[in-house]
Design a protein around this motif. Structure first.
Motif, PDB file in Angstrom:
ATOM      1  N   UNK A  26      39.784  28.328  94.095  1.00 28.79           N
ATOM      2  CA  UNK A  26      39.893  29.648  93.475  1.00 28.79           C
ATOM      3  C   UNK A  26      41.194  29.685  92.668  1.00 28.79           C
ATOM      4  N   UNK A  27      41.264  30.532  91.648  1.00 30.80           N
ATOM      5  CA  UNK A  27      42.467  30.574  90.812  1.00 30.80           C
ATOM      6  C   UNK A  27      43.738  30.987  91.559  1.00 30.80           C
ATOM      7  N   UNK A  28      43.599  31.875  92.542  1.00 31.50           N
ATOM      8  CA  UNK A  28      44.786  32.344  93.266  1.00 31.50           C
ATOM      9  C   UNK A  28      44.373  32.871  94.634  1.00 31.50           C
ATOM     10  N   UNK A  29      45.329  32.780  95.563  1.00 29.95           N
ATOM     11  CA  UNK A  29      45.124  33.273  96.921  1.00 29.95           C
ATOM     12  C   UNK A  29      46.359  34.067  97.325  1.00 29.95           C
ATOM     13  N   UNK A  30      46.117  35.208  97.957  1.00 20.96           N
ATOM     14  CA  UNK A  30      47.223  36.004  98.490  1.00 20.96           C
ATOM     15  C   UNK A  30      47.409  35.676  99.958  1.00 20.96           C
ATOM     16  N   UNK A  31      48.678  35.498 100.356  1.00 22.75           N
ATOM     17  CA  UNK A  31      49.040  35.323 101.755  1.00 22.75           C
ATOM     18  C   UNK A  31      50.270  36.182 101.995  1.00 22.75           C
ATOM     19  N   UNK A  32      50.110  37.247 102.745  1.00 23.84           N
ATOM     20  CA  UNK A  32      51.218  38.189 102.931  1.00 23.84           C
ATOM     21  C   UNK A  32      51.598  38.804 101.593  1.00 23.84           C
ATOM     22  N   UNK A  33      52.882  38.723 101.240  1.00 25.24           N
ATOM     23  CA  UNK A  33      53.364  39.276  99.971  1.00 25.24           C
ATOM     24  C   UNK A  33      53.448  38.225  98.873  1.00 25.24           C
ATOM     25  N   UNK A  34      52.825  37.078  99.073  1.00 24.54           N
ATOM     26  CA  UNK A  34      52.889  36.015  98.077  1.00 24.54           C
ATOM     27  C   UNK A  34      51.511  35.710  97.501  1.00 24.54           C
ATOM     28  N   UNK A  35      51.509  35.345  96.228  1.00 21.21           N
ATOM     29  CA  UNK A  35      50.298  34.870  95.567  1.00 21.21           C
ATOM     30  C   UNK A  35      50.555  33.421  95.179  1.00 21.21           C
ATOM     31  N   UNK A  36      49.680  32.549  95.639  1.00 18.54           N
ATOM     32  CA  UNK A  36      49.749  31.123  95.325  1.00 18.54           C
ATOM     33  C   UNK A  36      48.711  30.858  94.242  1.00 18.54           C
ATOM     34  N   UNK A  37      49.174  30.441  93.082  1.00 20.58           N
ATOM     35  CA  UNK A  37      48.288  30.220  91.948  1.00 20.58           C
ATOM     36  C   UNK A  37      47.978  28.731  91.830  1.00 20.58           C
ATOM     37  N   UNK A 145      47.458  17.898  78.526  1.00 20.70           N
ATOM     38  CA  UNK A 145      48.838  17.405  78.479  1.00 20.70           C
ATOM     39  C   UNK A 145      49.739  18.020  79.552  1.00 20.70           C
ATOM     40  N   UNK A 146      49.431  19.258  79.966  1.00 27.02           N
ATOM     41  CA  UNK A 146      50.279  19.960  80.927  1.00 27.02           C
ATOM     42  C   UNK A 146      49.432  20.783  81.885  1.00 27.02           C
ATOM     43  N   UNK A 147      50.023  21.073  83.025  1.00 33.42           N
ATOM     44  CA  UNK A 147      49.424  21.960  84.030  1.00 33.42           C
ATOM     45  C   UNK A 147      50.575  22.651  84.738  1.00 33.42           C
ATOM     46  N   UNK A 148      50.390  23.920  85.063  1.00 32.79           N
ATOM     47  CA  UNK A 148      51.426  24.709  85.719  1.00 32.79           C
ATOM     48  C   UNK A 148      50.816  25.443  86.909  1.00 32.79           C
ATOM     49  N   UNK A 149      51.546  25.432  88.021  1.00 30.64           N
ATOM     50  CA  UNK A 149      51.170  26.277  89.167  1.00 30.64           C
ATOM     51  C   UNK A 149      52.392  27.095  89.555  1.00 30.64           C
ATOM     52  N   UNK A 150      52.165  28.221  90.211  1.00 27.94           N
ATOM     53  CA  UNK A 150      53.325  29.025  90.618  1.00 27.94           C
ATOM     54  C   UNK A 150      53.045  29.798  91.886  1.00 27.94           C
ATOM     55  N   UNK A 151      54.139  30.274  92.454  1.00 30.43           N
ATOM     56  CA  UNK A 151      54.109  31.173  93.601  1.00 30.43           C
ATOM     57  C   UNK A 151      54.831  32.434  93.165  1.00 30.43           C
ATOM     58  N   UNK A 152      54.193  33.570  93.387  1.00 29.80           N
ATOM     59  CA  UNK A 152      54.775  34.855  93.037  1.00 29.80           C
ATOM     60  C   UNK A 152      54.873  35.724  94.269  1.00 29.80           C
ATOM     61  N   UNK A 153      55.924  36.538  94.305  1.00 27.36           N
ATOM     62  CA  UNK A 153      56.107  37.490  95.401  1.00 27.36           C
ATOM     63  C   UNK A 153      55.745  38.883  94.899  1.00 27.36           C
ATOM     64  N   UNK A 154      54.912  39.577  95.660  1.00 30.68           N
ATOM     65  CA  UNK A 154      54.496  40.919  95.278  1.00 30.68           C
ATOM     66  C   UNK A 154      55.453  41.943  95.860  1.00 30.68           C
ATOM     67  N   UNK A 155      55.530  43.111  95.235  1.00 31.23           N
ATOM     68  CA  UNK A 155      56.405  44.155  95.797  1.00 31.23           C
ATOM     69  C   UNK A 155      55.940  44.557  97.185  1.00 31.23           C
ATOM     70  N   UNK A 156      56.895  44.896  98.029  1.00 35.00           N
ATOM     71  CA  UNK A 156      56.560  45.283  99.424  1.00 35.00           C
ATOM     72  C   UNK A 156      55.858  46.614  99.466  1.00 35.00           C
TER      73      UNK A 156
END
Length: 156
Positions: A26-37, A145-156
């Protein structure tokens, strides 16, 4: 600071639709206050605008072009974050990992991944400052040529 959503609108930037996965994930998963892309390729309207290895020389993707593609990757990643969070306002970027399909002699991966990092700083101000890895690899999915992944923190 203006909201991230407002800043993007002021800059004329529209987030794309979330890119459809090219395999079993899947494109992204939420775990707690974080989104793993998941790793995002530089799809534009469902297609890669360019393919191949990054480096200097004929037949290679120039590093500046690859940096622009990394910026597209991060837009796709932010679309995935927003699909989970509903808005980018209040989101903090925690970690960015960039993969660069590199010609064996190319060592400028950090400069290529700066295309994504500098965009995040521009759009998110301090909330865009993040930990990062820039990794050279022999090949990426679909010969991107490139690929990017990130982790984002959501507001509490």
């Amino acid at each position: 600071m203006a909201s991230v959503e407002a800043r993007l609108a002021e800059l004329g930037i529209t987030l794309p639709d979330v890119a459809a996965p090219v395999a079993a994930y899947v494109p992204a998963v939420r775990s707690g206050n974080h989104v793993y892309v998941s790793g995002q390729l530089p799809f534009v309207d469902g297609a890669l605008p360019v393919t191949g290895k990054v480096g200097e020389g004929e037949g290679l993707v120039p590093p500046a072009d690859a940096a622009a593609l990394a910026r597209v990757c991060v837009l796709n990643a932010l679309a995935a974050v927003r699909s989970i969070s509903g808005s980018l306002d209040g989101v903090r970027i925690v970690k960015l990992t960039g993969f660069v399909a590199s010609d064996p002699s190319f060592t400028g991966q950090p400069g290529v991944v700066n295309g994504a990092s500098l965009a995040l700083g521009e759009w998110f101000d301090d909330a865009g400052i993040h930990a990062r890895s820039a990794v050279g690899v022999s090949v990426l999915p679909l010969d991107s040529p490139v690929e990017v992944e990130l982790i984002a923190e959501l507001p509490a």
